[in-house]
Design an enzyme around this catalytic site. Sequence first.
Site, PDB file in Angstrom:
ATOM      1  CD  GLU A 254      -3.354  -0.391   0.762  1.00  0.00           C
ATOM      2  OE1 GLU A 254      -3.533   0.818   0.934  1.00  0.00           O
ATOM      3  OE2 GLU A 254      -4.197  -1.137   0.253  1.00  0.00           O
TER       4      GLU A 254
ATOM      5  CE1 TYR B 122      -1.709  -1.045   7.270  1.00  0.00           C
ATOM      6  CE2 TYR B 122      -1.856  -1.112   4.884  1.00  0.00           C
ATOM      7  CZ  TYR B 122      -1.445  -1.680   6.069  1.00  0.00           C
ATOM      8  OH  TYR B 122      -0.761  -2.870   6.063  1.00  0.00           O
TER       9      TYR B 122
ATOM     10  NE  ARG C 280      -5.796 -10.395   5.190  1.00  0.00           N
ATOM     11  CZ  ARG C 280      -4.781 -11.000   4.545  1.00  0.00           C
ATOM     12  NH1 ARG C 280      -3.913 -10.293   3.886  1.00  0.00           N
ATOM     13  NH2 ARG C 280      -4.654 -12.302   4.585  1.00  0.00           N
TER      14      ARG C 280
ATOM     15  CE  LYS D 289     -22.994  -7.541   1.112  1.00  0.00           C
ATOM     16  NZ  LYS D 289     -23.242  -6.794   2.357  1.00  0.00           N
TER      17      LYS D 289
ATOM     18  NE  ARG E 212      -5.307  -4.230  -4.590  1.00  0.00           N
ATOM     19  CZ  ARG E 212      -5.670  -3.144  -5.248  1.00  0.00           C
ATOM     20  NH1 ARG E 212      -5.486  -3.062  -6.569  1.00  0.00           N
ATOM     21  NH2 ARG E 212      -6.214  -2.136  -4.602  1.00  0.00           N
TER      22      ARG E 212
ATOM     23  CE1 TYR F 277     -13.148  -2.540   2.571  1.00  0.00           C
ATOM     24  CE2 TYR F 277     -13.286  -1.823   0.295  1.00  0.00           C
ATOM     25  CZ  TYR F 277     -12.911  -2.758   1.229  1.00  0.00           C
ATOM     26  OH  TYR F 277     -12.297  -3.910   0.823  1.00  0.00           O
TER      27      TYR F 277
ATOM     28  CG  ASP G  34      -8.731   0.332  -4.443  1.00  0.00           C
ATOM     29  OD1 ASP G  34      -7.589   0.177  -3.956  1.00  0.00           O
ATOM     30  OD2 ASP G  34      -9.470  -0.614  -4.725  1.00  0.00           O
TER      31      ASP G  34
ATOM     32  NE  ARG H 208      -1.629  -1.055  -4.099  1.00  0.00           N
ATOM     33  CZ  ARG H 208      -2.506  -1.386  -3.179  1.00  0.00           C
ATOM     34  NH1 ARG H 208      -2.637  -2.646  -2.816  1.00  0.00           N
ATOM     35  NH2 ARG H 208      -3.245  -0.476  -2.611  1.00  0.00           N
TER      36      ARG H 208
END
Length: 312
Positions: A67, A109, A159, A175, A184, A255, A261, A265
Amino acid sequence: MNIKNDSRLETLIKASDLTINLAAICTPADYNTRPLDTIFSNFIDAIPVIKYCTENNKRLIHFSTCEVYGKTIGSFLPEEFRKDPKYYMLKEDVSPCIFGPVEKQRWSYACAKQMTDRLIYAEHAENGLKFTIVRPYNWIGPRMDFIPGVDGPCDGVPRVLACFSNNLLRGEPLKLVDGGRSQRTFLYIKDAIEAVLLMIDNPERANGQIFNVGNPDNEVSVKELAELMIQVYAKVAGVPSSSLSTLDVSSEEFYGKGYDDSDRRIPDMTIITRQLGWKPKTPLDKLLDDTLQYQHQTYSSAIKKVLSKPSN
Protein backbone atom coordinates in the site's frame (compact mmCIF):
# COMPACT_ATOMS: atom_id res chain seq x y z
CA MET A 1 1.33 -8.38 24.58
CA ASN A 2 0.17 -4.99 23.39
CA ILE A 3 3.21 -2.99 22.28
CA LYS A 4 1.28 0.23 22.90
CA ASN A 5 1.39 -0.03 26.68
CA ASP A 6 3.43 -3.04 27.85
CA SER A 7 6.53 -2.20 29.88
CA ARG A 8 8.20 -5.50 28.89
CA LEU A 9 8.82 -4.34 25.32
CA GLU A 10 12.35 -3.01 25.76
CA THR A 11 13.40 -5.94 27.97
CA LEU A 12 12.21 -8.48 25.39
CA ILE A 13 13.95 -6.68 22.53
CA LYS A 14 17.19 -6.53 24.56
CA ALA A 15 17.00 -10.28 25.21
CA SER A 16 16.40 -11.19 21.56
CA ASP A 17 18.69 -11.39 18.55
CA LEU A 18 15.96 -10.38 16.14
CA THR A 19 12.65 -8.51 16.35
CA ILE A 20 9.97 -9.14 13.72
CA ASN A 21 7.30 -6.43 13.88
CA LEU A 22 3.90 -7.38 12.43
CA ALA A 23 1.83 -5.27 14.83
CA ALA A 24 -0.68 -3.28 12.77
CA ILE A 25 -4.28 -2.43 12.01
CA CYS A 26 -4.35 -3.62 8.41
CA THR A 27 -7.95 -4.20 7.32
CA PRO A 28 -9.27 -1.74 4.68
CA ALA A 29 -12.61 -1.46 6.47
CA ASP A 30 -10.76 0.24 9.34
CA TYR A 31 -8.85 2.84 7.33
CA ASN A 32 -11.85 5.15 6.89
CA THR A 33 -13.74 4.36 10.08
CA ARG A 34 -10.74 4.27 12.47
CA PRO A 35 -8.13 6.53 10.87
CA LEU A 36 -6.62 7.68 14.18
CA ASP A 37 -6.24 4.10 15.44
CA THR A 38 -4.80 3.14 12.06
CA ILE A 39 -2.20 5.92 12.09
CA PHE A 40 -1.19 5.25 15.70
CA SER A 41 -1.00 1.49 15.18
CA ASN A 42 1.12 1.68 12.05
CA PHE A 43 3.39 4.63 12.91
CA ILE A 44 3.29 5.99 16.47
CA ASP A 45 3.18 2.58 18.18
CA ALA A 46 6.06 1.31 16.03
CA ILE A 47 8.43 4.12 17.11
CA PRO A 48 9.50 2.49 20.44
CA VAL A 49 10.17 -0.83 18.67
CA ILE A 50 12.49 0.89 16.21
CA LYS A 51 14.09 2.98 18.98
CA TYR A 52 14.87 -0.03 21.19
CA CYS A 53 16.29 -2.03 18.27
CA THR A 54 18.57 0.87 17.37
CA GLU A 55 19.72 1.60 20.93
CA ASN A 56 20.43 -2.07 21.70
CA ASN A 57 22.02 -2.88 18.31
CA LYS A 58 19.34 -5.47 17.51
CA ARG A 59 18.21 -6.55 14.08
CA LEU A 60 14.68 -5.60 12.93
CA ILE A 61 12.49 -7.21 10.27
CA HIS A 62 9.57 -4.84 9.83
CA PHE A 63 6.39 -5.66 7.92
CA SER A 64 5.37 -2.75 5.73
CA THR A 65 2.86 -3.10 2.86
CA CYS A 66 2.50 -2.75 -0.89
CA GLU A 67 0.00 0.00 0.00
CA VAL A 68 2.94 2.39 0.50
CA TYR A 69 3.13 2.75 -3.28
CA GLY A 70 -0.43 4.09 -3.31
CA LYS A 71 -1.78 4.69 -6.78
CA THR A 72 0.24 3.63 -9.83
CA ILE A 73 1.55 5.80 -12.64
CA GLY A 74 -0.67 3.93 -15.08
CA SER A 75 -3.76 5.31 -13.34
CA PHE A 76 -2.87 8.83 -14.53
CA LEU A 77 -1.95 8.04 -18.14
CA PRO A 78 -4.14 8.43 -21.24
CA GLU A 79 -6.39 5.44 -21.91
CA GLU A 80 -4.21 4.01 -24.72
CA PHE A 81 -1.33 3.40 -22.28
CA ARG A 82 -3.30 1.93 -19.40
CA LYS A 83 -3.16 -1.71 -20.46
CA ASP A 84 0.63 -1.86 -20.50
CA PRO A 85 1.81 -3.72 -17.33
CA LYS A 86 5.07 -1.78 -17.17
CA TYR A 87 3.18 1.28 -15.90
CA TYR A 88 1.91 -0.75 -12.93
CA MET A 89 5.17 -2.51 -12.04
CA LEU A 90 6.33 -1.40 -8.59
CA LYS A 91 10.04 -1.29 -7.74
CA GLU A 92 11.28 -0.80 -4.19
CA ASP A 93 14.05 1.65 -5.08
CA VAL A 94 12.46 3.51 -8.01
CA SER A 95 8.65 3.72 -7.89
CA PRO A 96 7.10 6.88 -6.42
CA CYS A 97 4.51 6.79 -3.64
CA ILE A 98 1.30 8.44 -4.87
CA PHE A 99 -1.67 8.93 -2.55
CA GLY A 100 -5.12 10.46 -2.85
CA PRO A 101 -6.17 13.72 -1.15
CA VAL A 102 -6.20 14.03 2.65
CA GLU A 103 -10.00 13.73 2.85
CA LYS A 104 -9.68 10.22 1.37
CA GLN A 105 -8.85 8.64 4.72
CA ARG A 106 -8.32 5.25 3.13
CA TRP A 107 -4.70 6.40 2.67
CA SER A 108 -4.17 6.83 6.42
CA TYR A 109 -2.77 3.29 6.51
CA ALA A 110 -0.43 3.74 3.55
CA CYS A 111 0.89 7.09 4.80
CA ALA A 112 1.53 5.75 8.30
CA LYS A 113 3.32 2.71 6.92
CA GLN A 114 5.44 4.86 4.62
CA MET A 115 6.46 7.13 7.49
CA THR A 116 7.56 4.07 9.48
CA ASP A 117 9.61 2.86 6.50
CA ARG A 118 11.28 6.27 6.30
CA LEU A 119 11.96 6.35 10.04
CA ILE A 120 13.60 2.90 9.87
CA TYR A 121 15.74 3.95 6.93
CA ALA A 122 16.77 7.17 8.72
CA GLU A 123 17.79 5.18 11.83
CA HIS A 124 19.82 2.92 9.55
CA ALA A 125 21.52 5.82 7.79
CA GLU A 126 22.27 7.87 10.92
CA ASN A 127 22.55 5.29 13.71
CA GLY A 128 23.37 1.98 12.03
CA LEU A 129 20.06 0.11 12.57
CA LYS A 130 20.18 -3.33 10.96
CA PHE A 131 16.84 -3.69 9.20
CA THR A 132 14.85 -5.53 6.56
CA ILE A 133 11.52 -4.13 5.34
CA VAL A 134 8.93 -6.57 3.93
CA ARG A 135 6.23 -5.35 1.53
CA PRO A 136 3.60 -8.10 1.20
CA TYR A 137 1.30 -8.31 -1.80
CA ASN A 138 -1.95 -9.96 -0.73
CA TRP A 139 -0.71 -13.05 1.06
CA ILE A 140 -3.51 -15.61 1.28
CA GLY A 141 -3.96 -19.20 2.35
CA PRO A 142 -5.21 -21.44 5.16
CA ARG A 143 -5.24 -20.09 8.74
CA MET A 144 -4.68 -16.47 7.70
CA ASP A 145 -8.03 -14.83 8.42
CA PHE A 146 -10.97 -15.05 10.79
CA ILE A 147 -14.56 -15.89 9.92
CA PRO A 148 -17.00 -13.40 11.52
CA GLY A 149 -19.13 -14.92 14.26
CA VAL A 150 -17.07 -18.12 14.41
CA ASP A 151 -13.49 -17.25 15.38
CA GLY A 152 -13.69 -13.48 15.06
CA PRO A 153 -16.07 -10.61 15.87
CA CYS A 154 -19.56 -10.84 14.36
CA ASP A 155 -19.30 -7.27 13.10
CA GLY A 156 -15.72 -7.64 11.81
CA VAL A 157 -14.78 -7.27 8.16
CA PRO A 158 -11.92 -9.59 7.18
CA ARG A 159 -9.72 -9.07 4.15
CA VAL A 160 -10.97 -9.71 0.61
CA LEU A 161 -10.40 -13.46 0.20
CA ALA A 162 -11.67 -14.31 3.70
CA CYS A 163 -14.63 -12.00 3.14
CA PHE A 164 -15.47 -13.93 -0.05
CA SER A 165 -14.92 -17.25 1.76
CA ASN A 166 -17.29 -16.18 4.54
CA ASN A 167 -20.00 -15.36 2.00
CA LEU A 168 -19.49 -18.66 0.16
CA LEU A 169 -19.77 -20.62 3.40
CA ARG A 170 -23.02 -18.81 4.21
CA GLY A 171 -24.41 -19.09 0.68
CA GLU A 172 -24.49 -15.30 0.36
CA PRO A 173 -23.50 -13.23 -2.69
CA LEU A 174 -19.84 -12.17 -2.94
CA LYS A 175 -19.83 -8.38 -2.74
CA LEU A 176 -17.79 -6.69 -5.48
CA VAL A 177 -16.74 -3.20 -4.42
CA ASP A 178 -17.26 -0.82 -7.36
CA GLY A 179 -17.77 -3.84 -9.60
CA GLY A 180 -14.50 -5.56 -8.65
CA ARG A 181 -12.51 -3.67 -11.28
CA SER A 182 -9.34 -3.34 -9.22
CA GLN A 183 -6.58 -5.82 -10.07
CA ARG A 184 -4.34 -7.52 -7.53
CA THR A 185 -1.68 -10.20 -7.37
CA PHE A 186 -1.95 -13.01 -4.81
CA LEU A 187 0.78 -14.98 -3.05
CA TYR A 188 0.38 -18.30 -1.24
CA ILE A 189 1.25 -18.02 2.44
CA LYS A 190 3.62 -21.02 2.27
CA ASP A 191 5.69 -19.24 -0.40
CA ALA A 192 5.65 -16.07 1.72
CA ILE A 193 6.89 -17.90 4.83
CA GLU A 194 9.73 -19.38 2.80
CA ALA A 195 10.77 -15.84 1.82
CA VAL A 196 10.69 -14.61 5.43
CA LEU A 197 12.76 -17.60 6.61
CA LEU A 198 15.38 -16.73 4.01
CA MET A 199 15.51 -13.18 5.40
CA ILE A 200 15.94 -14.54 8.94
CA ASP A 201 18.66 -17.03 7.96
CA ASN A 202 20.64 -14.70 5.67
CA PRO A 203 21.17 -11.42 7.54
CA GLU A 204 24.19 -10.48 5.46
CA ARG A 205 22.05 -10.57 2.30
CA ALA A 206 18.84 -9.22 3.85
CA ASN A 207 20.06 -6.35 6.06
CA GLY A 208 19.50 -2.90 4.61
CA GLN A 209 17.03 -4.24 2.02
CA ILE A 210 13.40 -3.53 1.20
CA PHE A 211 11.71 -6.57 -0.36
CA ASN A 212 8.54 -6.82 -2.40
CA VAL A 213 7.10 -10.26 -1.60
CA GLY A 214 4.38 -11.20 -4.08
CA ASN A 215 3.57 -13.20 -7.20
CA PRO A 216 3.25 -11.14 -10.39
CA ASP A 217 2.02 -14.24 -12.26
CA ASN A 218 -1.09 -14.51 -10.05
CA GLU A 219 -2.77 -11.30 -11.19
CA VAL A 220 -6.56 -11.08 -11.54
CA SER A 221 -9.27 -8.49 -11.09
CA VAL A 222 -11.29 -8.80 -7.90
CA LYS A 223 -14.28 -9.73 -10.07
CA GLU A 224 -12.27 -12.52 -11.73
CA LEU A 225 -11.10 -13.69 -8.30
CA ALA A 226 -14.71 -13.95 -7.12
CA GLU A 227 -15.72 -15.93 -10.21
CA LEU A 228 -12.78 -18.32 -9.78
CA MET A 229 -13.62 -18.81 -6.10
CA ILE A 230 -17.23 -19.64 -6.95
CA GLN A 231 -16.08 -22.37 -9.36
CA VAL A 232 -13.56 -23.81 -6.89
CA TYR A 233 -15.90 -23.68 -3.89
CA ALA A 234 -18.74 -25.32 -5.82
CA LYS A 235 -16.41 -28.27 -6.48
CA VAL A 236 -15.08 -28.37 -2.90
CA ALA A 237 -18.52 -28.12 -1.24
CA GLY A 238 -20.39 -30.26 -3.78
CA VAL A 239 -22.92 -27.56 -4.62
CA PRO A 240 -23.95 -26.20 -8.03
CA SER A 241 -22.05 -23.07 -9.01
CA SER A 242 -25.38 -21.57 -10.10
CA SER A 243 -26.35 -21.41 -6.40
CA LEU A 244 -23.48 -18.96 -5.76
CA SER A 245 -23.42 -15.38 -7.02
CA THR A 246 -21.84 -11.92 -6.87
CA LEU A 247 -23.33 -8.54 -6.03
CA ASP A 248 -22.00 -5.12 -7.00
CA VAL A 249 -21.80 -2.58 -4.15
CA SER A 250 -20.36 0.91 -3.97
CA SER A 251 -17.11 1.51 -2.07
CA GLU A 252 -18.88 4.01 0.19
CA GLU A 253 -21.57 1.47 1.03
CA PHE A 254 -19.01 -1.24 1.84
CA TYR A 255 -16.08 0.69 3.33
CA GLY A 256 -17.63 4.00 4.30
CA LYS A 257 -17.13 7.58 3.18
CA GLY A 258 -13.58 8.57 2.27
CA TYR A 259 -12.60 5.35 0.50
CA ASP A 260 -10.24 5.48 -2.45
CA ASP A 261 -8.24 2.81 -4.23
CA SER A 262 -5.42 2.03 -6.60
CA ASP A 263 -6.50 0.09 -9.64
CA ARG A 264 -3.52 -2.22 -10.14
CA ARG A 265 -0.26 -3.23 -8.41
CA ILE A 266 2.34 -5.61 -9.83
CA PRO A 267 5.44 -6.39 -7.72
CA ASP A 268 8.86 -6.27 -9.32
CA MET A 269 10.77 -9.27 -7.91
CA THR A 270 14.31 -8.31 -8.97
CA ILE A 271 15.75 -7.43 -5.56
CA ILE A 272 14.50 -10.41 -3.55
CA THR A 273 15.50 -12.84 -6.31
CA ARG A 274 18.97 -11.29 -6.52
CA GLN A 275 19.55 -11.12 -2.77
CA LEU A 276 17.89 -14.32 -1.56
CA GLY A 277 17.30 -16.44 -4.66
CA TRP A 278 13.58 -16.54 -3.85
CA LYS A 279 10.77 -16.83 -6.39
CA PRO A 280 7.08 -17.59 -5.79
CA LYS A 281 6.00 -21.10 -6.78
CA THR A 282 2.27 -21.61 -6.29
CA PRO A 283 -0.18 -20.77 -9.11
CA LEU A 284 -3.50 -19.14 -8.32
CA ASP A 285 -5.66 -22.22 -9.00
CA LYS A 286 -3.67 -24.35 -6.52
CA LEU A 287 -3.71 -21.52 -3.97
CA LEU A 288 -7.49 -21.12 -4.17
CA ASP A 289 -8.12 -24.86 -4.09
CA ASP A 290 -6.01 -25.35 -0.93
CA THR A 291 -7.49 -22.32 0.80
CA LEU A 292 -11.14 -23.06 0.09
CA GLN A 293 -10.76 -26.72 0.97
CA TYR A 294 -9.35 -25.65 4.32
CA GLN A 295 -12.08 -23.04 4.88
CA HIS A 296 -14.84 -25.51 4.03
CA GLN A 297 -13.43 -28.32 6.20
CA THR A 298 -12.75 -25.99 9.13
CA TYR A 299 -15.81 -23.75 9.16
CA SER A 300 -18.76 -25.21 7.26
CA SER A 301 -20.20 -27.11 10.26
CA ALA A 302 -19.75 -24.11 12.58
CA ILE A 303 -21.41 -21.80 10.05
CA LYS A 304 -24.40 -24.15 9.76
CA LYS A 305 -24.83 -24.04 13.56
CA VAL A 306 -24.65 -20.24 13.55
CA LEU A 307 -27.20 -20.00 10.73
CA SER A 308 -29.58 -22.47 12.41
CA LYS A 309 -29.75 -20.47 15.65
CA PRO A 310 -32.99 -18.49 15.96
CA SER A 311 -32.44 -14.74 15.79
CA ASN A 312 -33.58 -12.59 18.72
